[in-house]
Design an enzyme around this catalytic site. Sequence first.
Site, short mmCIF file in Angstrom:
data_model
loop_
_atom_site.label_atom_id
_atom_site.label_comp_id
_atom_site.label_asym_id
_atom_site.label_seq_id
_atom_site.Cartn_x
_atom_site.Cartn_y
_atom_site.Cartn_z
N PHE A 156 8.84 10.93 -3.17
CA PHE A 156 8.42 12.23 -2.65
C PHE A 156 9.35 12.58 -1.50
CE2 PHE A 156 5.72 14.71 0.27
CZ PHE A 156 5.02 15.56 -0.57
N ARG A 173 -2.56 10.31 3.50
CA ARG A 173 -3.13 9.92 4.81
C ARG A 173 -4.52 9.34 4.64
NH1 ARG A 173 -1.33 15.59 7.42
NH2 ARG A 173 0.83 14.95 7.75
N TRP A 208 14.50 8.86 4.75
CA TRP A 208 13.32 8.00 4.91
C TRP A 208 12.37 8.12 3.73
CZ3 TRP A 208 14.52 4.78 8.45
CH2 TRP A 208 15.20 5.20 9.59
N GLU A 262 13.72 15.35 6.23
CA GLU A 262 15.18 15.46 6.26
C GLU A 262 15.70 14.82 7.55
OE1 GLU A 262 16.40 19.49 5.52
OE2 GLU A 262 15.43 19.48 3.54
N PRO A 263 16.99 14.56 7.61
CA PRO A 263 17.51 13.91 8.82
C PRO A 263 17.13 14.66 10.11
CG PRO A 263 19.21 13.96 7.13
CD PRO A 263 18.03 14.73 6.59
N ARG A 318 0.84 -1.21 0.00
CA ARG A 318 0.00 0.00 0.00
C ARG A 318 0.87 1.25 0.00
NH1 ARG A 318 0.28 3.74 2.77
NH2 ARG A 318 0.14 2.60 4.71
N GLU A 336 3.57 9.94 7.53
CA GLU A 336 2.36 10.71 7.17
C GLU A 336 1.77 11.42 8.39
OE1 GLU A 336 1.51 11.00 4.17
OE2 GLU A 336 2.54 9.36 3.18
N GLY A 337 2.65 11.93 9.24
CA GLY A 337 2.24 12.58 10.47
C GLY A 337 2.15 11.55 11.58
P1 FAD Z 1 10.46 13.47 14.78
O1 FAD Z 1 9.80 14.59 14.06
O2 FAD Z 1 11.85 13.65 15.25
O3 FAD Z 1 9.55 13.03 16.00
C1 FAD Z 1 10.01 12.17 17.06
C2 FAD Z 1 8.92 12.08 18.10
O4 FAD Z 1 8.66 13.37 18.62
C3 FAD Z 1 7.58 11.58 17.53
O5 FAD Z 1 6.93 10.76 18.46
C4 FAD Z 1 6.80 12.86 17.33
O6 FAD Z 1 5.40 12.68 17.33
C5 FAD Z 1 7.27 13.65 18.54
N1 FAD Z 1 7.07 15.10 18.36
C6 FAD Z 1 7.56 15.89 17.38
N2 FAD Z 1 7.14 17.15 17.53
C7 FAD Z 1 6.35 17.16 18.65
C8 FAD Z 1 5.59 18.16 19.33
N3 FAD Z 1 5.52 19.42 18.88
N4 FAD Z 1 4.91 17.80 20.45
C9 FAD Z 1 4.94 16.53 20.91
N5 FAD Z 1 5.62 15.53 20.31
C10 FAD Z 1 6.32 15.85 19.18
N6 FAD Z 1 9.08 11.07 4.46
C11 FAD Z 1 9.00 11.59 3.20
O7 FAD Z 1 9.17 12.81 3.01
N7 FAD Z 1 8.74 10.79 2.13
C12 FAD Z 1 8.56 9.44 2.25
O8 FAD Z 1 8.33 8.75 1.25
C13 FAD Z 1 8.64 8.86 3.56
N8 FAD Z 1 8.56 7.50 3.73
C14 FAD Z 1 8.79 6.94 4.98
C15 FAD Z 1 8.85 5.56 5.12
C16 FAD Z 1 9.12 4.99 6.36
C17 FAD Z 1 9.23 3.50 6.49
C18 FAD Z 1 9.28 5.82 7.50
C19 FAD Z 1 9.53 5.22 8.85
C20 FAD Z 1 9.23 7.19 7.37
C21 FAD Z 1 9.00 7.78 6.11
N9 FAD Z 1 9.01 9.17 5.93
C22 FAD Z 1 8.91 9.73 4.66
C23 FAD Z 1 9.36 10.04 7.06
C24 FAD Z 1 8.22 10.29 8.02
O9 FAD Z 1 7.25 11.10 7.44
C25 FAD Z 1 8.83 10.89 9.30
O10 FAD Z 1 9.55 9.85 9.93
C26 FAD Z 1 7.78 11.46 10.24
O11 FAD Z 1 7.25 12.65 9.73
C27 FAD Z 1 8.34 11.74 11.64
O12 FAD Z 1 9.51 12.46 11.57
P2 FAD Z 1 10.81 12.00 12.39
O13 FAD Z 1 11.03 10.55 12.12
O14 FAD Z 1 11.89 12.93 12.04
O15 FAD Z 1 10.39 12.13 13.89
#
Ligand code: FAD
Length: 389
Positions: A129, A248, A162, A133-134, A90, A368-369
């Site tokens: 897409f 989403r 990711w 970023e890291p 999916r 996706e959030g």
């Molecule tokens: P962070 O933003 O660092 O968050 C870490 C934790 O902190 C989370 O629990 C979060 O909810 C919490 N947090 C953050 N801010 C707050 C706040 N203000 N208050 C309370 N809690 C908070 N991205 C793309 O662009 N394109 C893709 O195709 C894509 N594919 C993916 C595929 C996989 C298998 C995975 C795992 C990720 C993918 N992503 C992709 C990235 C994904 O969208 C991000 O991992 C996601 O948005 C979360 O970001 P982060 O991992 O940097 O976590």
Amino acid sequence: LAELFATDPLITADEREIRDAVAAFGRSKLRPHVAEWFEDGSLPVTELAAELGELGVLGMHLDGYGCAGMSATTYGLVCTELEAVDSGLRSFVSVQGSLAMFAIHEFGSEEQKQQWLPDMAAGKAIGCFGLTEPDFGSNPAGMRTTAKRDGDDWVLSGTKMWITNGSVADVAVVWARTDLGEGSRGVRGFVVPTATPGFSAPEIKHKLSLRASVTSELVLEEVRLPGTAMLPGVEGLRGPLSCLNEARFGIVFGAVGAARDCLETAIDYAGERDVFDKALSGYQLTQAKIADMALEWGKGTLLALHLGRLKDAGTLRPEQVSLGKLNNVREAIKIARECRTILGANGITLEYPIIRHANNLESVLTYEGTSEMHQLMIGKALTGHDAFR
Ligand code: FAD
């Protein structure tokens, strides 16, 4: 399950026909191989893309340019059937159709649409897409990837992380900061052919979730693109956020597919497994688990269908998509874990789909959030206070 909740009468005969065709495709072409793909951490993407293209599910909710122009609800039902096999499959379809193709379809120039959409709909070109970023996932406004003007050209530099389909993509939709507007208004989308010099996409290995899906880093080292590479139709984060809203929506439906597969597996297993001299399904504790899980599955399915109808009516709001994504993924992962207990030790092997779904849903909970981001969106809608920072 569907019978208990009488959900089938809520969808039209045409919707059922497409759903059933995708379910049959899943049974014959995907299910026999998916555990092996998961275990090997590899997916035969080129062949799969062509088959999914032939099935007509890539960008199926978009109009024109070789896309099927189906309703949002139909697309949702297809996501359910694909995720009932594996969230990775999916994800492939979501990223191709709802993120990469949607971005080009909604915000691209006529030339960009003609160049990419027909091939992407047919599965001949694969898209990805790049937003995360890291250092910036939940807060994409902080992104560091830049697009700088050099004469008529754009030069992109930065790293995305990711990114689903990254290493196998022919085209990447990359979001970068330009000097065209203040702050995040300057964020713009770029259509980047992945063969462009300076672009590379090393695959991320050692995942224990979504193993039947390619996830990559995108490295952009002074990637030079013509002036026409920018998506002209949108400025600022509204661009990527509206694409994410599309994807989403598919997850709202997809998650109940994974949950259903776990539940059906557990019910069958409990009927066949004897413990203390009778079938496990004959015990009240087991039935309480099954009944509670079925309730959550049913509520999630009804919510998905309701949101599908709102989307088809053109009234679905982003915070309503948050309701569905938060609830359905959170409940699906609980269902997967509870079903796992019913299978005992067998529940931890790839002989059965449950642990695979449970592990996959960890990613679905985050991408996706994250759940927390959706709680904040719902909280903001209800209280009027923005609690993101
Ligand atoms: P962070 O933003 O660092 O968050 C870490 C934790 O902190 C989370 O629990 C979060 O909810 C919490 N947090 C953050 N801010 C707050 C706040 N203000 N208050 C309370 N809690 C908070 N991205 C793309 O662009 N394109 C893709 O195709 C894509 N594919 C993916 C595929 C996989 C298998 C995975 C795992 C990720 C993918 N992503 C992709 C990235 C994904 O969208 C991000 O991992 C996601 O948005 C979360 O970001 P982060 O991992 O940097 O976590």
